[in-house]
Design a protein around this motif. Structure first.
Motif, PDB file in Angstrom:
ATOM      1  N   ARG A  13       0.843  -1.202   0.000  1.00  0.00           N
ATOM      2  CA  ARG A  13       0.000   0.000   0.000  1.00  0.00           C
ATOM      3  C   ARG A  13       0.868   1.239   0.000  1.00  0.00           C
ATOM      4  O   ARG A  13       1.890   1.297   0.669  1.00  0.00           O
ATOM      5  CB  ARG A  13      -0.873   0.049   1.250  1.00  0.00           C
ATOM      6  CG  ARG A  13      -2.105  -0.785   1.175  1.00  0.00           C
ATOM      7  CD  ARG A  13      -2.951  -0.608   2.401  1.00  0.00           C
ATOM      8  NE  ARG A  13      -2.094  -0.740   3.578  1.00  0.00           N
ATOM      9  CZ  ARG A  13      -2.289  -0.108   4.727  1.00  0.00           C
ATOM     10  NH1 ARG A  13      -3.311   0.677   4.891  1.00  0.00           N
ATOM     11  NH2 ARG A  13      -1.473  -0.273   5.731  1.00  0.00           N
ATOM     12  N   PRO A  18      -5.495  12.596   0.777  1.00  0.00           N
ATOM     13  CA  PRO A  18      -6.764  12.170   0.181  1.00  0.00           C
ATOM     14  C   PRO A  18      -7.171  12.981  -1.049  1.00  0.00           C
ATOM     15  O   PRO A  18      -7.893  12.477  -1.907  1.00  0.00           O
ATOM     16  CB  PRO A  18      -7.777  12.361   1.307  1.00  0.00           C
ATOM     17  CG  PRO A  18      -6.981  12.391   2.558  1.00  0.00           C
ATOM     18  CD  PRO A  18      -5.629  12.928   2.194  1.00  0.00           C
ATOM     19  N   LEU A  21      -5.190  12.156  -6.425  1.00  0.00           N
ATOM     20  CA  LEU A  21      -5.472  10.884  -7.074  1.00  0.00           C
ATOM     21  C   LEU A  21      -4.449  10.661  -8.180  1.00  0.00           C
ATOM     22  O   LEU A  21      -4.053  11.596  -8.869  1.00  0.00           O
ATOM     23  CB  LEU A  21      -6.883  10.858  -7.652  1.00  0.00           C
ATOM     24  CG  LEU A  21      -8.022  10.824  -6.645  1.00  0.00           C
ATOM     25  CD1 LEU A  21      -9.367  10.861  -7.365  1.00  0.00           C
ATOM     26  CD2 LEU A  21      -7.942   9.584  -5.776  1.00  0.00           C
ATOM     27  N   ARG A  47      -4.981  -0.319  -7.569  1.00  0.00           N
ATOM     28  CA  ARG A  47      -6.308   0.203  -7.216  1.00  0.00           C
ATOM     29  C   ARG A  47      -6.107   1.499  -6.447  1.00  0.00           C
ATOM     30  O   ARG A  47      -5.426   1.512  -5.411  1.00  0.00           O
ATOM     31  CB  ARG A  47      -7.067  -0.799  -6.349  1.00  0.00           C
ATOM     32  CG  ARG A  47      -8.459  -0.300  -6.026  1.00  0.00           C
ATOM     33  CD  ARG A  47      -9.317  -1.410  -5.484  1.00  0.00           C
ATOM     34  NE  ARG A  47     -10.671  -0.931  -5.320  1.00  0.00           N
ATOM     35  CZ  ARG A  47     -11.332  -0.990  -4.194  1.00  0.00           C
ATOM     36  NH1 ARG A  47     -10.799  -1.556  -3.136  1.00  0.00           N
ATOM     37  NH2 ARG A  47     -12.565  -0.523  -4.124  1.00  0.00           N
ATOM     38  N   VAL A  48      -6.692   2.570  -6.962  1.00  0.00           N
ATOM     39  CA  VAL A  48      -6.515   3.898  -6.368  1.00  0.00           C
ATOM     40  C   VAL A  48      -7.808   4.345  -5.713  1.00  0.00           C
ATOM     41  O   VAL A  48      -8.878   4.296  -6.329  1.00  0.00           O
ATOM     42  CB  VAL A  48      -6.089   4.923  -7.447  1.00  0.00           C
ATOM     43  CG1 VAL A  48      -5.990   6.317  -6.852  1.00  0.00           C
ATOM     44  CG2 VAL A  48      -4.772   4.498  -8.086  1.00  0.00           C
ATOM     45  N   THR A  49      -7.713   4.760  -4.453  1.00  0.00           N
ATOM     46  CA  THR A  49      -8.816   5.391  -3.732  1.00  0.00           C
ATOM     47  C   THR A  49      -8.235   6.628  -3.052  1.00  0.00           C
ATOM     48  O   THR A  49      -7.015   6.750  -2.928  1.00  0.00           O
ATOM     49  CB  THR A  49      -9.432   4.438  -2.686  1.00  0.00           C
ATOM     50  OG1 THR A  49      -8.424   4.026  -1.770  1.00  0.00           O
ATOM     51  CG2 THR A  49     -10.052   3.208  -3.350  1.00  0.00           C
ATOM     52  N   PRO A  50      -9.052   7.565  -2.610  1.00  0.00           N
ATOM     53  CA  PRO A  50      -8.522   8.769  -1.972  1.00  0.00           C
ATOM     54  C   PRO A  50      -7.600   8.424  -0.791  1.00  0.00           C
ATOM     55  O   PRO A  50      -7.986   7.705   0.123  1.00  0.00           O
ATOM     56  CB  PRO A  50      -9.774   9.512  -1.499  1.00  0.00           C
ATOM     57  CG  PRO A  50     -10.833   9.078  -2.468  1.00  0.00           C
ATOM     58  CD  PRO A  50     -10.517   7.630  -2.749  1.00  0.00           C
ATOM     59  N   ARG A  52      -5.076   6.461  -0.675  1.00  0.00           N
ATOM     60  CA  ARG A  52      -4.541   5.099  -0.609  1.00  0.00           C
ATOM     61  C   ARG A  52      -4.418   4.507  -2.012  1.00  0.00           C
ATOM     62  O   ARG A  52      -5.300   4.666  -2.853  1.00  0.00           O
ATOM     63  CB  ARG A  52      -5.466   4.232   0.229  1.00  0.00           C
ATOM     64  CG  ARG A  52      -5.018   2.815   0.353  1.00  0.00           C
ATOM     65  CD  ARG A  52      -5.964   2.049   1.218  1.00  0.00           C
ATOM     66  NE  ARG A  52      -5.646   0.640   1.107  1.00  0.00           N
ATOM     67  CZ  ARG A  52      -6.071  -0.283   1.933  1.00  0.00           C
ATOM     68  NH1 ARG A  52      -6.850   0.044   2.936  1.00  0.00           N
ATOM     69  NH2 ARG A  52      -5.731  -1.529   1.768  1.00  0.00           N
TER      70      ARG A  52
END
Length: 92
Positions: A13, A18, A21, A47-50, A52
Motif C-alpha cells: 500500500r 486524500p 489521485l 487500485r486507487v482510492t482517496p 490510498r
C-alpha cells in the motif's frame, strides 16, 4: 527451502493526501518501468482510492521474503522517481 522460483503475490500500500489521485493506468506503467530483470516482475494490478493506493505485484522468487523485498523496492523506486508520487509513501 527450494531454489526453484515460484510466483508470489505481494500486496503493498501507498498512502498519501486524500485530495491527490493518481491514474491507475499511469502508475501501472510506471511500476513496470521501475522493475529490473532481477526483480522478476510478472504482473501488476493497481487500485486507487482517496489517500490510498493498493498495489498487487506478482513476482517470481524462490522465497516469499525475496518477493516482498523486491515488491517494496519497485514501489520505493516508483515514488523516488516521480513528481506525481512525491507526497506518497509506502505504508508500513
Amino acid at each position: 527451502m527450494s531454489d526453484k522460483a515460484i510466483l508470489h503475490l505481494t500486496l503493498t500500500r501507498l498512502v498519501g493526501p486524500p485530495a491527490l489521485l493518481v491514474a491507475p493506468q499511469w502508475l501501472t506503467g510506471h511500476l513496470w518501468c521501475q522493475a529490473g530483470a532481477a526483480d522478476r516482475l510478472e504482473h501488476v494490478r493497481v487500485r486507487v482510492t482517496p489517500g490510498r493506493i493498493g498495489v498487487a505485484l506478482f513476482l517470481l522468487a524462490a522465497e516469499e521474503a525475496d518477493a516482498r523485498r523486491n515488491a517494496r523496492s519497485i514501489c520505493a523506486r516508483a515514488i523516488e522517481t516521480s513528481d506525481e508520487l512525491r507526497d506518497w509513501r509506502l505504508a508500513e
